[in-house]
Design an enzyme around this catalytic site. Structure first.
Site, PDB file in Angstrom:
ATOM      1  N   CYS A 261       0.845  -1.206   0.000  1.00  0.00           N
ATOM      2  CA  CYS A 261       0.000   0.000   0.000  1.00  0.00           C
ATOM      3  C   CYS A 261       0.875   1.248   0.000  1.00  0.00           C
ATOM      4  O   CYS A 261       1.683   1.447   0.915  1.00  0.00           O
ATOM      5  CB  CYS A 261      -0.897  -0.020   1.237  1.00  0.00           C
ATOM      6  SG  CYS A 261      -1.805   1.503   1.532  1.00  0.00           S
ATOM      7  N   GLY A 262       0.690   2.096  -0.996  1.00  0.00           N
ATOM      8  CA  GLY A 262       1.454   3.326  -1.094  1.00  0.00           C
ATOM      9  C   GLY A 262       1.253   4.255   0.096  1.00  0.00           C
ATOM     10  O   GLY A 262       2.205   4.868   0.580  1.00  0.00           O
TER      11      GLY A 262
END
Length: 120
Positions: free
Chosen positions: A11-12
């Site tokens: 997840c960025g």
């Protein structure tokens, strides 16, 4: 400094929050919650400390949220927690714990609100 991040490396937003914590001079304890999910008791405790509802922490995108019918507002919190325990991907991230509180850091910059100042 005891800071914990419930993190998903894919997840960025989670990666950005982790970077912001480290940039502040704190090396957090990183829990990859998909590999090591929090217990139900811990999750309830974290929700209480954050003053979020179970629904506030429920992730929809990229999860079995729709197929499980979790959008139905009549589903009780206990059933939502059951779903989160069975499918940890339903737990939104990154959830950060510090001496100043517990916060879902979406957007990642919200992590700054609960990072204590680093002395020295």
């Amino acid at each position: 400094m005891d800071v914990i991040i419930y993190h998903n490396p894919a997840c960025g937003t989670s990666r950005t929050a982790l970077g912001l914590i480290r940039e502040s001079g704190i090396e957090p304890h990183v829990v990859e919650y998909l590999r090591t999910p929090p217990t139900r008791v811990l999750l309830v405790h974290l929700l209480a400390r954050s003053q979020m509802t179970v629904r506030d922490l429920l992730r929809e995108k990229g999860t079995p949220y729709g197929e499980l019918g979790l959008g139905d507002p009549s589903i009780p919190d206990a059933a939502l927690l059951d779903a989160m325990m069975a499918h940890p991907i339903l737990i939104n991230r990154p959830l950060v714990v510090s001496p100043l509180g517990v916060k879902l850091c979406r957007p990642a910059a919200l992590v700054r609100d609960i990072l204590p100042p680093v002395v020295g």
